[in-house]
Motif scaffolding. Structure first.
Motif, PDB file in Angstrom:
ATOM      1  N   ASP A 188      32.190  11.712  25.047  1.00  0.00           N
ATOM      2  CA  ASP A 188      33.136  11.325  23.846  1.00  0.00           C
ATOM      3  C   ASP A 188      32.375  11.595  22.724  1.00  0.00           C
ATOM      4  O   ASP A 188      31.019  10.986  22.767  1.00  0.00           O
ATOM      5  N   PRO A 189      32.411  12.476  21.948  1.00  0.00           N
ATOM      6  CA  PRO A 189      31.493  12.705  20.498  1.00  0.00           C
ATOM      7  C   PRO A 189      31.626  11.389  19.791  1.00  0.00           C
ATOM      8  O   PRO A 189      30.770  11.395  18.698  1.00  0.00           O
ATOM      9  N   ALA A 190      32.579  10.463  19.928  1.00  0.00           N
ATOM     10  CA  ALA A 190      32.517   9.168  19.037  1.00  0.00           C
ATOM     11  C   ALA A 190      31.380   8.165  19.546  1.00  0.00           C
ATOM     12  O   ALA A 190      30.987   7.118  18.883  1.00  0.00           O
ATOM     13  N   GLY A 191      30.901   8.515  20.842  1.00  0.00           N
ATOM     14  CA  GLY A 191      29.977   7.461  21.362  1.00  0.00           C
ATOM     15  C   GLY A 191      28.621   7.802  21.362  1.00  0.00           C
ATOM     16  O   GLY A 191      28.089   8.903  20.710  1.00  0.00           O
ATOM     17  N   VAL A 192      27.819   7.371  22.216  1.00  0.00           N
ATOM     18  CA  VAL A 192      26.252   7.442  22.204  1.00  0.00           C
ATOM     19  C   VAL A 192      26.214   8.922  23.316  1.00  0.00           C
ATOM     20  O   VAL A 192      24.839   8.986  23.439  1.00  0.00           O
TER      21      VAL A 192
ATOM     22  N   ALA B 240      26.650   4.398  34.431  1.00  0.00           N
ATOM     23  CA  ALA B 240      27.656   3.451  34.838  1.00  0.00           C
ATOM     24  C   ALA B 240      28.141   2.596  33.365  1.00  0.00           C
ATOM     25  O   ALA B 240      29.314   2.205  33.515  1.00  0.00           O
ATOM     26  N   HIS B 241      27.421   2.991  32.261  1.00  0.00           N
ATOM     27  CA  HIS B 241      27.836   2.099  31.301  1.00  0.00           C
ATOM     28  C   HIS B 241      28.715   3.100  30.253  1.00  0.00           C
ATOM     29  O   HIS B 241      28.986   4.181  30.796  1.00  0.00           O
ATOM     30  N   GLY B 242      29.236   2.539  29.228  1.00  0.00           N
ATOM     31  CA  GLY B 242      30.501   3.114  28.495  1.00  0.00           C
ATOM     32  C   GLY B 242      29.867   3.753  27.274  1.00  0.00           C
ATOM     33  O   GLY B 242      28.693   4.085  27.151  1.00  0.00           O
ATOM     34  N   THR B 243      30.594   4.095  26.229  1.00  0.00           N
ATOM     35  CA  THR B 243      30.420   4.882  25.325  1.00  0.00           C
ATOM     36  C   THR B 243      29.417   4.013  23.982  1.00  0.00           C
ATOM     37  O   THR B 243      29.194   4.544  23.159  1.00  0.00           O
ATOM     38  N   ALA B 244      29.357   2.824  24.177  1.00  0.00           N
ATOM     39  CA  ALA B 244      28.778   1.889  23.143  1.00  0.00           C
ATOM     40  C   ALA B 244      28.950   2.411  21.630  1.00  0.00           C
ATOM     41  O   ALA B 244      27.858   2.693  20.893  1.00  0.00           O
ATOM     42  N   PHE B 245      30.192   2.291  21.503  1.00  0.00           N
ATOM     43  CA  PHE B 245      30.558   2.590  20.052  1.00  0.00           C
ATOM     44  C   PHE B 245      29.656   1.572  19.040  1.00  0.00           C
ATOM     45  O   PHE B 245      29.549   2.178  17.937  1.00  0.00           O
TER      46      PHE B 245
END
Length: 334
Positions: A17-21, A298-303
């Motif tokens: 996702d381009p919004a995340g890390v 396993a982690h997410g996008t970390a916004f």
């Protein structure tokens, strides 16, 4: 005896996702020469995304459109980039569409036999659903796009320990219906097969109970007596080194101490809570049961930390290493 060199796998990589890390994690991953030397990498993206990722990471991505250049190869996704920059730190339809477009190209490469593995940076499910994905998660979407009708499961991986699930992204109220003898057997076979693909010659698998205290001989439910236990017997009859069902509040203590290579859980959080407590910054998720391994952190996008250059790279490195290891073994076998 002459040693046979491990073949370099070809791996499709998307930036998530381009919004995340995700983009900055891929940039930092590819800044390490040992990584770009380990595989032939196809970057499914565009020049603008790679430039932005390099700026966030403080490590410009070296790439080429010429496969003979010895660099990661840029492969466009054919999607129209939004007129405005992607909004950061937020789930958006535009970000979801971009992530889906990149993954769709990677899956086309899988269908055509052009890659041995896929690595994707973290996705955001809200973005994917805003963009029109109807399936509950990306694994079900992968199944649909690739035409897979056999059993699949997300597997979670820490160094030395794997988990697979009989049920995954479903309501707790719906878990019971998914715990069938056939499903437990299919999930156990998949876990054994993927462990062998990853180089574990004789996997040792422990199986979780569903109910507290493993049902306490039927007092707290009969799943262990009527479903899970017989399924464990079926797996053992097929030659698997498998034991259980064990209470889920103690099986991971045994697994942590080396008793098992893999643990088969009955539902999502039964394994995820334990795995993330044991190694959140290094965990990997792999989509099992597909034509090639598809790996992601396993982690997410970390916004909350996007663009700050401080996202930990342990999970993306482990996901890349796993894609390389399984992809290499598949290429060698082929």
């Amino acid at each position: 005896m002459t040693a046979t060199a491990t073949p370099r796998p070809r791996i499709a990589v998307t930036l998530g996702d381009p919004a995340g890390v995700g983009p900055e994690l891929i940039a930092r991953l590819l800044s390490r020469p040992e990584n770009t030397a380990a595989a032939d990498i196809v970057l499914v993206s565009d020049e603008a995304e790679l430039k932005s990722a390099g700026e966030d990471a403080g490590a410009p991505i070296a790439y080429s459109t010429d496969p003979a250049a010895g660099l990661p190869v840029l492969h466009g996704n054919g999607a129209a980039r939004p007129a405005a920059a992607f909004e950061r730190r937020k789930a958006t339809e535009a970000g979801g569409r971009w992530a889906i477009a990149n993954l769709a190209v990677a899956l086309d490469m899988v269908k055509d036999g052009r890659v041995d593995a896929v690595l994707f940076a973290p996705l955001n499910k809200s973005s994917l659903h805003l963009a029109g994905m109807r399936e509950n998660d990306e694994l079900r979407w992968f199944e649909e796009v690739l035409g897979v009708r056999s059993f699949t499961s997300e597997l979670n991986v820490l160094p030395g320990l794997w988990t697979a699930r009989v049920t995954s992204h479903v309501s707790i109220a719906d878990v019971d219906a998914g715990i069938t003898r056939d499903n437990v057997v299919e999930a156990g076979l998949l876990l054994d097969r993927v462990l062998r693909d990853a180089g574990v010659a004789a996997p040792r698998i422990g199986v979780c109970a569903l109910n507290p205290h493993a049902g306490e001989n039927g007092r707290f439910g009969r799943h262990e007596l009527d479903v899970i236990g017989p399924a464990v017997g079926d797996l053992a009859a097929r030659g698997l080194d498998v034991a259980g069902p064990f209470p889920s509040d103690t099986i991971f203590l045994r697994a942590r101490d080396g008793a098992f290579d893999g643990v088969l859980t009955m539902y999502h959080d039964q394994g995820q809570i334990a795995m993330k407590l044991m190694g959140f910054d290094g965990g990997v998720t792999i989509a099992g049961g597909l034509p090639v391994p598809i790996c992601t952190p396993a982690h997410g996008t970390a916004f909350d930390i996007t663009g700050e250059g401080r996202a930990a790279t342990g999970s993306i490195q482990n996901a890349f290493d796993l894609a390389v290891r399984i992809g290499s073994r598949r290429r060698a076998a082929a």
